[in-house]
Design a protein around this motif. Structure first.
Motif, PDB file in Angstrom:
ATOM      1  N   ASN A 172      -7.120   2.812  10.537  1.00  0.00           N
ATOM      2  CA  ASN A 172      -5.797   2.465  10.010  1.00  0.00           C
ATOM      3  C   ASN A 172      -4.729   2.558  11.088  1.00  0.00           C
ATOM      4  O   ASN A 172      -3.809   1.730  11.144  1.00  0.00           O
ATOM      5  CB  ASN A 172      -5.443   3.387   8.842  1.00  0.00           C
ATOM      6  CG  ASN A 172      -6.318   3.162   7.631  1.00  0.00           C
ATOM      7  OD1 ASN A 172      -6.804   2.057   7.411  1.00  0.00           O
ATOM      8  ND2 ASN A 172      -6.544   4.206   6.843  1.00  0.00           N
ATOM      9  N   THR A 173      -4.839   3.574  11.938  1.00  0.00           N
ATOM     10  CA  THR A 173      -3.862   3.765  13.015  1.00  0.00           C
ATOM     11  C   THR A 173      -3.848   2.575  13.969  1.00  0.00           C
ATOM     12  O   THR A 173      -2.794   2.143  14.448  1.00  0.00           O
ATOM     13  CB  THR A 173      -4.179   5.060  13.801  1.00  0.00           C
ATOM     14  OG1 THR A 173      -4.168   6.169  12.895  1.00  0.00           O
ATOM     15  CG2 THR A 173      -3.154   5.306  14.897  1.00  0.00           C
ATOM     16  N   SER A 221      -2.566   7.307   8.520  1.00  0.00           N
ATOM     17  CA  SER A 221      -2.427   6.971   9.937  1.00  0.00           C
ATOM     18  C   SER A 221      -2.176   8.259  10.714  1.00  0.00           C
ATOM     19  O   SER A 221      -1.606   9.213  10.186  1.00  0.00           O
ATOM     20  CB  SER A 221      -1.264   5.991  10.151  1.00  0.00           C
ATOM     21  OG  SER A 221      -1.548   4.748   9.534  1.00  0.00           O
TER      22      SER A 221
END
Length: 410
Positions: free
Chosen positions: A311-312, A104
């Motif tokens: 993902n972040t 992330s």
């Protein structure tokens, strides 16, 4: 002093480069303010390489094609297949690694003044427009697609020219090659200036907050260089691939790491191909072509940073979409320019696959610029050294079929 210079010149270029690298590191750590003037050495070296590379490519390709003998095979089909397969596998490895070690990001600004491509169609359109670029403009702007297209056309047009004309073109090609050798001899001083500038200007503190991202990026590139590429080479030459792999990394990868430009490293790769005893008709075309489309490192960068953004933002990705990303990252990588940071501007294109807004994607590009000190250097080292590796693998495969002995000259 004369004896000292003779001993220096008798050392291999790689050893001289390592000496320059060590001196640059020592100066950057101990007396960065007093030694600032050495930065000009790095700028001059990269500038000289970038200046001579377009002319070298133009005359080498034109000379090789104009003097090509009918029936003489050049292995270009095999090399292009290796380029494309290698780039796709690099993107796939990066996707798998990103699933195994999800990253992330702390999104940062830093790329507001650059404009990314709007889509795959725009990338392909840009490539086609580069093909029909004005030849003088192509040389001036180091547009290698345009340079290649004009060199190929003129080479075919000159196939039936008088021998005196072909000899003149060949002489020009040899003269430019000699200038390239002169420039490469200054590599130790250039590397000293480049490593000094990198450490004195950026340091390593800015990289610590993005340590996990760097580990995944550089880990993927090392895996491609030391596992995937050797497997590809072995399948072609049926011999231990590591002497060839390590030689390419040592003699091409080191200079590419510091110049951070596949285009600037073309003269170095040409010299290495000559040292390996490869067919000049082949490598004079495959090396500049590789600097344009053989972008395994770029595919890794695009895949890893795109999935880091995914993902972040908490976006779920299925296997089918991940495979599409592998293909898209390979296509995007082939459209990346052979200059420092060229792959980063294609990240928004890949992000669009997941519906990520352009402003968020550009913040991811900003992160790319922050870690670019190491990421882009490793990416270019992988890209450029693989140009020689796959060119050699294709030719050695041909030698194997013909029963010739394959040796890696030191």
């Amino acid at each position: 002093m004369k004896n000292l210079m003779n001993k220096w010149n008798q050392m291999s270029l790689v050893k001289r480069i390592i000496v320059g690298l060590i001196i640059g590191i020592i100066l950057a750590i101990t007396i960065p303010e007093q030694a600032k003037s050495v930065i000009i050495l790095g700028s001059l070296f990269v500038g000289a390489l970038k200046a001579v590379a377009p002319i070298l490519v133009f005359f080498l390709v034109m000379s090789a094609i104009s003097q090509h003998k009918s029936g003489h095979e050049t292995n270009m089909k095999s090399i292009i297949v290796l380029y494309l397969v290698g780039t796709f596998l690099a993107g796939l490895i990066a996707v798998v690694a990103s699933f195994m070690f999800p990253v992330s990001l702390k999104l940062a600004a830093g790329a507001e003044n650059v404009t990314p491509p709007g889509g795959v169609v725009e990338v392909l359109k840009a490539l086609l427009m580069n093909i029909v670029d004005n030849p003088v403009k192509a040389l001036y702007n180091a547009n290698y697609i345009g340079i290649l297209s004009w060199a190929v056309l003129l080479g075919f047009a000159l196939r039936n020219a008088a021998d005196s004309t072909k000899t003149m073109i060949s002489n020009f090609s040899d003269a430019v090659s000699k200038v390239v050798r002169w420039v490469i001899n200054f590599a130790p001083l250039g590397i000293m200036g480049l490593v000094f500038e990198s450490i004195a200007t950026n340091g390593i503190k800015t990289l610590l907050s993005y340590g996990q991202l760097l580990v995944v990026l550089i880990g993927c590139m090392f895996f491609v260089a030391l596992v995937i590429n050797p497997i590809i080479v072995f399948l072609n030459i049926r011999k231990n691939p590591f002497p060839l792999v390590l030689k390419c990394l040592k003699e091409s990868g080191i200079t590419a790491f510091f110049t951070r430009s596949s285009a600037a490293n073309i003269p170095v790769n040409m010299s290495l191909c000559e040292k390996l005893g490869l067919d000049k008709d082949t490598y004079s075309v495959s090396i500049p072509l590789g600097a344009t489309i053989n972008m395994a490192g770029a595919a890794v960068t695009i895949s890893v940073l795109t999935l880091a953004a995914v993902n972040t933002l908490g976006i779920q990705v299925d296997i089918a979409t991940a495979l599409i990303l592998s293909v898209l990252s390979a296509v995007c990588a082939c459209g990346a320019s052979g200059v420092a940071g060229g792959s980063l501007l294609l990240i928004p294109l890949a992000c669009s696959l997941f519906g990520i807004p352009n402003d968020v994607a550009m913040k991811v590009v900003g992160v790319g610029f922050i870690v670019g000190v190491l990421q882009d250097s490793c990416e270019t080292a992988l890209n450029s050294s693989t140009d020689v590796l796959f060119t050699a693998a294709a030719e050695f495969a041909k030698w194997r079929k013909e029963g010739k002995e394959i040796t890696i000259n030191e």
